[in-house]
Design an enzyme around this catalytic site. Structure first.
Site, mmCIF file in Angstrom:
data_model
loop_
_atom_site.group_PDB
_atom_site.id
_atom_site.type_symbol
_atom_site.label_atom_id
_atom_site.label_comp_id
_atom_site.label_asym_id
_atom_site.label_seq_id
_atom_site.Cartn_x
_atom_site.Cartn_y
_atom_site.Cartn_z
ATOM 1 N N HIS A 235 -5.762 3.164 -1.356
ATOM 2 C CA HIS A 235 -7.081 3.399 -0.765
ATOM 3 C C HIS A 235 -7.398 4.883 -0.918
ATOM 4 C CE1 HIS A 235 -9.992 2.504 2.808
ATOM 5 N NE2 HIS A 235 -10.452 3.506 2.069
ATOM 6 N N THR B 207 -7.965 6.178 9.669
ATOM 7 C CA THR B 207 -7.659 4.931 8.971
ATOM 8 C C THR B 207 -8.808 3.967 9.207
ATOM 9 O OG1 THR B 207 -5.969 3.204 8.692
ATOM 10 C CG2 THR B 207 -6.430 3.946 10.952
ATOM 11 N N HIS C 231 -3.666 -4.462 7.948
ATOM 12 C CA HIS C 231 -3.729 -3.356 8.897
ATOM 13 C C HIS C 231 -2.763 -3.604 10.050
ATOM 14 C CE1 HIS C 231 -5.774 0.449 9.790
ATOM 15 N NE2 HIS C 231 -5.356 0.211 11.017
ATOM 16 N N ASP C 232 -1.749 -2.762 10.127
ATOM 17 C CA ASP C 232 -0.734 -2.786 11.193
ATOM 18 C C ASP C 232 0.113 -4.050 11.190
ATOM 19 O OD1 ASP C 232 -1.417 -0.259 12.018
ATOM 20 O OD2 ASP C 232 -2.741 -0.934 13.620
ATOM 21 N N ASN D 26 0.850 -1.178 0.000
ATOM 22 C CA ASN D 26 0.000 0.000 0.000
ATOM 23 C C ASN D 26 0.897 1.243 0.000
ATOM 24 O OD1 ASN D 26 -1.643 2.213 0.836
ATOM 25 N ND2 ASN D 26 -3.145 0.777 1.668
ATOM 26 N N GLU E 201 -8.899 -0.097 -2.860
ATOM 27 C CA GLU E 201 -9.724 -0.161 -1.660
ATOM 28 C C GLU E 201 -10.561 1.107 -1.537
ATOM 29 O OE1 GLU E 201 -6.685 -2.658 1.276
ATOM 30 O OE2 GLU E 201 -7.037 -0.528 1.620
#
Length: 251
Positions: free
Chosen positions: A43, A110, A201-202, A7, A73
């Site tokens: 995104h 986010t 995510h993370d 990303n 996204e």
């Protein structure tokens, strides 16, 4: 092997903070692909705080040229506005390999939760159908605790993307084993419903190996924030290669 989609939103954040064209999002994406990344994720949000519509188009050209996956996204329910034609329209213009639908509001910093499939399923159904008519594989952002993966499959989704923020928060704490077990159970339930498993995510170099080793059938991870932060210290090419080594070793 689990695929790595990078990303590049954070590259756009740096560019937009100063104005102008640097750092260049397409150049960064090309560097990721040259290092072996399997695809690129962006995104775009309606307020264009990072990735803009022109970036979406330019990255679409790059990924087509390179023959790699492009994962777009966004929230399909967010209305179009000046500078943002809407998520479905962007997909119509670039025909990404994968469209990941995310229920984030305009004001969210986010993404931080998945869909409620029972509540949102019927509203998602025609959008999923339209995206699939464009040739997109459709993934729906999902919480590990969701008990309704069968509903996601019934509305036509091909995959879910497990929101891994809670896993990353639990990693390295006494609650890590329970978190891993929740995600492994979610992956099994989603697979039983006929869905492929993505995650994001993370995720980071620290916590990725445990996740892909213990959670079954993860086809793809989408990683941006941690990866770009790590690249500030060790370089983008080296960071991508380290992630690929982790994924290869954790097969």
């Amino acid at each position: 092997m689990t695929f790595l989609s990078v990303n590049v939103n954070k590259i756009a954040v740096l560019r937009n903070s100063r104005g102008g064209l640097e750092p260049d999002v397409v150049h960064a994406a090309r560097t990721c692909l040259d290092a072996g990344a399997h695809g690129i994720t962006v995104h775009p949000r309606p307020d264009a705080r990072h990735i803009r519509s022109d970036d979406v188009l330019a990255l679409g050209e790059l990924t087509r040229e390179r023959g790699v996956e492009y994962n777009l996204e966004g929230n399909p329910f967010a209305p179009a506005r000046q500078g943002y034609p809407g998520f479905i329209e962007l997909c119509r213009r670039v025909r990404p390999a994968q469209a990941t639908l995310v229920p984030d509001s305009d004001g969210q910093i986010t993404s931080d939760h998945g869909f409620d499939f029972r509540r949102d399923g019927e509203a998602l159904r025609p959008l999923v159908a339209e995206l699939k008519s464009l040739g997109c594989r459709v993934s729906l952002f999902a919480d590990a605790e969701s008990g309704d993966f069968n509903v996601a499959a019934e509305v036509g989704a091909d995959r879910i993307e497990l929101y891994t923020g809670p896993y990353a928060e639990a990693y390295g704490t006494p609650s890590q084993p329970q978190a891993v077990a929740r995600y492994a159970d979610a992956a099994r339930r989603a697979s039983a419903a006929g869905l492929g498993i993505n995650a994001g995510h993370d995720l980071s170099q620290d916590n990725l190996a445990v996740f892909v080793r213990e959670v079954p059938s993860v086809l793809e991870v989408s990683i941006g924030h941690a990866l770009i932060g790590e690249a500030l210290y060790e370089g983008l090419d080296a960071t991508i290669r380290h992630y690929l080594q982790i994924l290869t070793a954790s097969r």
